[in-house]
Scaffold this motif. Structure first.
Motif, PDB file in Angstrom:
ATOM      1  N   ALA A 351       0.822  -1.214   0.000  1.00  0.00           N
ATOM      2  CA  ALA A 351       0.000   0.000   0.000  1.00  0.00           C
ATOM      3  C   ALA A 351       0.856   1.265   0.000  1.00  0.00           C
ATOM      4  CB  ALA A 351      -0.953  -0.010   1.200  1.00  0.00           C
ATOM      5  N   GLN A 352       1.840   1.324   0.889  1.00  0.00           N
ATOM      6  CA  GLN A 352       2.665   2.540   0.960  1.00  0.00           C
ATOM      7  C   GLN A 352       3.518   2.725  -0.286  1.00  0.00           C
ATOM      8  OE1 GLN A 352       6.242   2.234   1.340  1.00  0.00           O
ATOM      9  NE2 GLN A 352       5.996   0.001   1.177  1.00  0.00           N
ATOM     10  N   ARG A 353       4.024   1.620  -0.842  1.00  0.00           N
ATOM     11  CA  ARG A 353       4.839   1.735  -2.058  1.00  0.00           C
ATOM     12  C   ARG A 353       4.001   2.233  -3.229  1.00  0.00           C
ATOM     13  NH1 ARG A 353       5.173  -1.381  -6.381  1.00  0.00           N
ATOM     14  NH2 ARG A 353       4.100  -3.122  -5.359  1.00  0.00           N
ATOM     15  N   LEU A 354       2.832   1.670  -3.417  1.00  0.00           N
ATOM     16  CA  LEU A 354       1.969   2.083  -4.519  1.00  0.00           C
ATOM     17  C   LEU A 354       1.548   3.542  -4.369  1.00  0.00           C
ATOM     18  CD1 LEU A 354      -0.216  -1.141  -4.811  1.00  0.00           C
ATOM     19  CD2 LEU A 354       1.460  -0.327  -6.492  1.00  0.00           C
ATOM     20  N   ALA A 355       1.312   3.988  -3.127  1.00  0.00           N
ATOM     21  CA  ALA A 355       0.954   5.389  -2.901  1.00  0.00           C
ATOM     22  C   ALA A 355       2.089   6.314  -3.317  1.00  0.00           C
ATOM     23  CB  ALA A 355       0.591   5.610  -1.436  1.00  0.00           C
ATOM     24  N   ARG A 356       3.315   5.937  -2.989  1.00  0.00           N
ATOM     25  CA  ARG A 356       4.466   6.768  -3.388  1.00  0.00           C
ATOM     26  C   ARG A 356       4.673   6.743  -4.895  1.00  0.00           C
ATOM     27  NH1 ARG A 356       9.007   4.556  -1.613  1.00  0.00           N
ATOM     28  NH2 ARG A 356       8.125   2.766  -0.516  1.00  0.00           N
ATOM     29  N   GLU A 357       4.464   5.608  -5.517  1.00  0.00           N
ATOM     30  CA  GLU A 357       4.605   5.529  -6.971  1.00  0.00           C
ATOM     31  C   GLU A 357       3.536   6.361  -7.671  1.00  0.00           C
ATOM     32  OE1 GLU A 357       4.799   1.441  -8.169  1.00  0.00           O
ATOM     33  OE2 GLU A 357       6.687   1.080  -7.116  1.00  0.00           O
ATOM     34  N   ALA A 358       2.310   6.339  -7.152  1.00  0.00           N
ATOM     35  CA  ALA A 358       1.257   7.163  -7.744  1.00  0.00           C
ATOM     36  C   ALA A 358       1.626   8.643  -7.688  1.00  0.00           C
ATOM     37  CB  ALA A 358      -0.068   6.918  -7.020  1.00  0.00           C
ATOM     38  N   LEU A 359       2.253   9.080  -6.610  1.00  0.00           N
ATOM     39  CA  LEU A 359       2.701  10.470  -6.502  1.00  0.00           C
ATOM     40  C   LEU A 359       3.810  10.783  -7.492  1.00  0.00           C
ATOM     41  CD1 LEU A 359       2.724  11.133  -2.651  1.00  0.00           C
ATOM     42  CD2 LEU A 359       1.333  12.299  -4.370  1.00  0.00           C
ATOM     43  N   PHE A 360       4.687   9.804  -7.734  1.00  0.00           N
ATOM     44  CA  PHE A 360       5.800  10.044  -8.656  1.00  0.00           C
ATOM     45  C   PHE A 360       5.297  10.422 -10.041  1.00  0.00           C
ATOM     46  CE2 PHE A 360       8.485   8.305 -12.051  1.00  0.00           C
ATOM     47  CZ  PHE A 360       9.631   9.051 -11.859  1.00  0.00           C
ATOM     48  N   TYR A 361       4.235   9.784 -10.496  1.00  0.00           N
ATOM     49  CA  TYR A 361       3.757  10.035 -11.861  1.00  0.00           C
ATOM     50  C   TYR A 361       3.122  11.411 -12.014  1.00  0.00           C
ATOM     51  CZ  TYR A 361       5.029   5.235 -12.552  1.00  0.00           C
ATOM     52  OH  TYR A 361       5.761   4.078 -12.624  1.00  0.00           O
ATOM     53  N   VAL A 362       2.908  12.123 -10.901  1.00  0.00           N
ATOM     54  CA  VAL A 362       2.450  13.510 -10.988  1.00  0.00           C
ATOM     55  C   VAL A 362       3.488  14.366 -11.712  1.00  0.00           C
ATOM     56  CG1 VAL A 362       1.894  15.579  -9.646  1.00  0.00           C
ATOM     57  CG2 VAL A 362       0.978  13.356  -8.952  1.00  0.00           C
ATOM     58  N   ILE A 363       4.761  14.090 -11.465  1.00  0.00           N
ATOM     59  CA  ILE A 363       5.817  14.929 -12.058  1.00  0.00           C
ATOM     60  C   ILE A 363       6.530  14.263 -13.234  1.00  0.00           C
ATOM     61  CG2 ILE A 363       6.189  16.246  -9.959  1.00  0.00           C
ATOM     62  CD1 ILE A 363       8.736  13.613 -10.956  1.00  0.00           C
ATOM     63  N   GLN A 364       6.341  12.969 -13.431  1.00  0.00           N
ATOM     64  CA  GLN A 364       7.038  12.272 -14.511  1.00  0.00           C
ATOM     65  C   GLN A 364       6.491  12.744 -15.866  1.00  0.00           C
ATOM     66  OE1 GLN A 364       5.940   9.217 -16.551  1.00  0.00           O
ATOM     67  NE2 GLN A 364       7.912   9.377 -17.581  1.00  0.00           N
ATOM     68  N   ALA A 365       7.395  13.160 -16.764  1.00  0.00           N
ATOM     69  CA  ALA A 365       7.028  13.668 -18.092  1.00  0.00           C
ATOM     70  C   ALA A 365       6.057  14.844 -18.003  1.00  0.00           C
ATOM     71  CB  ALA A 365       6.447  12.546 -18.954  1.00  0.00           C
ATOM     72  N   GLN A 366       6.207  15.655 -16.983  1.00  0.00           N
ATOM     73  CA  GLN A 366       5.296  16.781 -16.791  1.00  0.00           C
ATOM     74  C   GLN A 366       5.638  17.932 -17.731  1.00  0.00           C
ATOM     75  OE1 GLN A 366       5.589  19.425 -13.249  1.00  0.00           O
ATOM     76  NE2 GLN A 366       3.561  18.662 -12.733  1.00  0.00           N
ATOM     77  N   THR A 367       4.634  18.487 -18.375  1.00  0.00           N
ATOM     78  CA  THR A 367       4.768  19.687 -19.199  1.00  0.00           C
ATOM     79  C   THR A 367       3.975  20.812 -18.537  1.00  0.00           C
ATOM     80  OG1 THR A 367       2.808  19.133 -20.502  1.00  0.00           O
ATOM     81  CG2 THR A 367       4.933  18.260 -21.282  1.00  0.00           C
ATOM     82  N   ASP A 368       4.061  22.020 -19.099  1.00  0.00           N
ATOM     83  CA  ASP A 368       3.277  23.136 -18.562  1.00  0.00           C
ATOM     84  C   ASP A 368       1.784  22.827 -18.638  1.00  0.00           C
ATOM     85  OD1 ASP A 368       5.543  24.583 -17.991  1.00  0.00           O
ATOM     86  OD2 ASP A 368       5.471  25.774 -19.832  1.00  0.00           O
ATOM     87  N   ASP A 369       1.358  22.198 -19.746  1.00  0.00           N
ATOM     88  CA  ASP A 369      -0.056  21.845 -19.885  1.00  0.00           C
ATOM     89  C   ASP A 369      -0.468  20.860 -18.798  1.00  0.00           C
ATOM     90  OD1 ASP A 369      -0.634  23.179 -22.532  1.00  0.00           O
ATOM     91  OD2 ASP A 369       0.970  21.836 -23.158  1.00  0.00           O
ATOM     92  N   GLY A 370       0.365  19.856 -18.560  1.00  0.00           N
ATOM     93  CA  GLY A 370       0.051  18.846 -17.556  1.00  0.00           C
ATOM     94  C   GLY A 370       0.017  19.425 -16.151  1.00  0.00           C
ATOM     95  N   ARG A 371       0.961  20.301 -15.854  1.00  0.00           N
ATOM     96  CA  ARG A 371       0.998  20.917 -14.519  1.00  0.00           C
ATOM     97  C   ARG A 371      -0.265  21.734 -14.271  1.00  0.00           C
ATOM     98  NH1 ARG A 371       5.105  23.594 -15.359  1.00  0.00           N
ATOM     99  NH2 ARG A 371       6.656  22.170 -14.481  1.00  0.00           N
ATOM    100  N   THR A 372      -0.646  22.534 -15.255  1.00  0.00           N
ATOM    101  CA  THR A 372      -1.842  23.370 -15.120  1.00  0.00           C
ATOM    102  C   THR A 372      -3.081  22.506 -14.906  1.00  0.00           C
ATOM    103  OG1 THR A 372      -0.895  25.112 -16.497  1.00  0.00           O
ATOM    104  CG2 THR A 372      -3.297  25.071 -16.271  1.00  0.00           C
ATOM    105  N   ALA A 373      -3.224  21.438 -15.699  1.00  0.00           N
ATOM    106  CA  ALA A 373      -4.399  20.574 -15.580  1.00  0.00           C
ATOM    107  C   ALA A 373      -4.427  19.856 -14.240  1.00  0.00           C
ATOM    108  CB  ALA A 373      -4.407  19.564 -16.729  1.00  0.00           C
ATOM    109  N   THR A 374      -3.266  19.444 -13.748  1.00  0.00           N
ATOM    110  CA  THR A 374      -3.197  18.748 -12.459  1.00  0.00           C
ATOM    111  C   THR A 374      -3.620  19.688 -11.329  1.00  0.00           C
ATOM    112  OG1 THR A 374      -1.418  17.304 -13.209  1.00  0.00           O
ATOM    113  CG2 THR A 374      -1.686  17.551 -10.836  1.00  0.00           C
ATOM    114  N   LEU A 375      -3.148  20.933 -11.359  1.00  0.00           N
ATOM    115  CA  LEU A 375      -3.522  21.886 -10.329  1.00  0.00           C
ATOM    116  C   LEU A 375      -5.004  22.226 -10.391  1.00  0.00           C
ATOM    117  CD1 LEU A 375      -0.379  24.190 -10.480  1.00  0.00           C
ATOM    118  CD2 LEU A 375      -0.950  22.528  -8.711  1.00  0.00           C
ATOM    119  N   GLU A 376      -5.538  22.306 -11.605  1.00  0.00           N
ATOM    120  CA  GLU A 376      -6.981  22.575 -11.735  1.00  0.00           C
ATOM    121  C   GLU A 376      -7.795  21.401 -11.182  1.00  0.00           C
ATOM    122  OE1 GLU A 376      -7.562  23.366 -15.851  1.00  0.00           O
ATOM    123  OE2 GLU A 376      -6.911  25.460 -15.709  1.00  0.00           O
TER     124      GLU A 376
END
Length: 380
Positions: A351-376
């Protein structure tokens, strides 16, 4: 993070792969997806927590991927690849990501090299490396995240005495100590990208600096200080217009990585297992998350058919899809933690490992478009 191990040259040279299984037929593509799922369940997932604790990936993981024909999913059939569709590739990648995030990330970077080398006009380089890369006899990494950044180029290429001189900084390079070759992108003063294939060892002018990561620490992820690395023309994969590359990358990156859907699937499956001996709340939560996951995959399939023709509005839609997938991954792994109780925070619990991995993909291959959409999405 894990130690920077010396590159392991030739460690998969004797692997036998069933070439008949690598044809591009629909049945074979389905078989690849199924083989990835089986490998994730039987080889990767059972030891994923130990890999995370040890910060080191067993060679046997890469051997298993090679034997399953999974290193060449984006390679041409004439080089031993399986040339699968984008949909099949994303399903395959999600399955591996749901098994072991660290193994997935090194394996996924390898596909970026295959994709870059495949159309190269450097026939000698293609002939020497493409088939071994598709077979998994050699593993390669890639460094290009710096090209996505705005402002002056982080890594420059200048023509000096008939060669290319590379100077600057590549802040994110995965697979150091595992890969034998790296595809490296550097920008010229006149706005071109020089993609070169450099060896992982004995490369003068490159200093790897390990990054201390809270997740996927066994991936050999480093930053590279590059001062006077000289590249000959026979090492050049391709030279292309930088702005054109960025426009293409903006479209393709907007859909996001399928890896978070693989993590979501693993979390939902574990949650469903827990629901068999738990409360109605766990049962209902697992069912609801599974339905959402099916919807996200349906959206993913629909978007993939249009990526090459994306305009700004399409990119915004795809980026919103990426954000919804990330949100689902975080909610699914949080649900698994909640159902697991305090034991879910033990490093030996998925559970804890999968939670950390899910967070990692927030920034992996992140572009300006992706960052804006994630914050929205988070504001909602």
């Amino acid at each position: 993070m894990g130690r920077c191990r010396p590159a392991r040259r030739g460690h998969l040279r004797d692997i036998e792969v069933d070439q008949a299984s690598l044809s591009s037929s629909a049945d074979s593509r389905a078989a690849l997806i199924d083989r990835a799922a089986h490998l994730a369940d039987t080889v990767l997932a059972p030891v994923a927590e130990q890999v995370d604790i040890d910060n080191a990936i067993p060679d046997s993981h890469f051997t298993a991927l090679a034997r399953a024909g999974l290193f060449g999913i984006l390679g041409p059939t004439e080089a031993g690849g399986s040339d699968v569709s984008a949909r099949a590739a994303r399903r395959t990648m999600a399955n591996i990501a749901g098994g072991c995030g660290a193994t997935f990330f090194i394996w996924a970077q390898h596909h970026g090299v295959v994709r870059t080398l495949r159309p190269s006009a450097n026939e000698a380089l293609r002939s020497a490396l493409l088939a071994p890369l598709c077979a998994g006899e050699r593993i390669a990494g890639v460094a290009f995240a710096h090209v996505r950044r705005s402002g002056s180029p982080a890594l420059r290429a200048r023509r000096v005495d008939g060669r290319w001189r590379l100077d600057g900084f590549a802040p994110w390079t995965t697979s150091w100590g595992v890969a034998e070759h790296f595809a490296l992108a550097a920008e010229t003063d006149d706005g071109r990208l020089v993609w070169s294939m450099i060896p992982a060892t004995n490369t003068a002018g490159i200093e790897p600096r390990p990054l201390a990561l809270p997740v996927l620490a066994g991936t050999g992820t480093v930053s590279m200080q590059i001062d006077g690395c000289m590249v000959t023309d026979d090492q050049v994969i391709t030279i292309m217009d930088a702005d054109r590359w960025r426009a293409t990358d903006r479209r393709t990156a907007s859909v996001g990585s399928p890896a978070v859907l693989g993590v979501t699937d693993r979390a939902v499956r574990l949650l469903a297992d827990a629901a068999r001996s738990s409360t109605d709340a766990v049962v209902l939560t697992a069912a609801g998350l599974r339905a959402e996951l099916d919807d996200r995959w349906a959206d993913d399939d629909a978007l993939l058919t249009r990526v090459p023709d994306f305009d700004d509005e399409d990119i915004a839609v795809a980026s919103a899809h990426r954000a919804r997938c990330l949100d689902l991954g975080q909610r699914a792994t949080s649900a698994l933690l909640a159902a697991s109780g305090g034991g879910g925070m033990d490093l030996g619990h998925p559970a804890q490992r999968l939670a950390r991995e899910a967070l990692f993909y927030v920034i992996q291959a992140q572009t300006d478009d992706g960052r804006t959409a994630t914050l929205e999405q988070l504001r909602r």
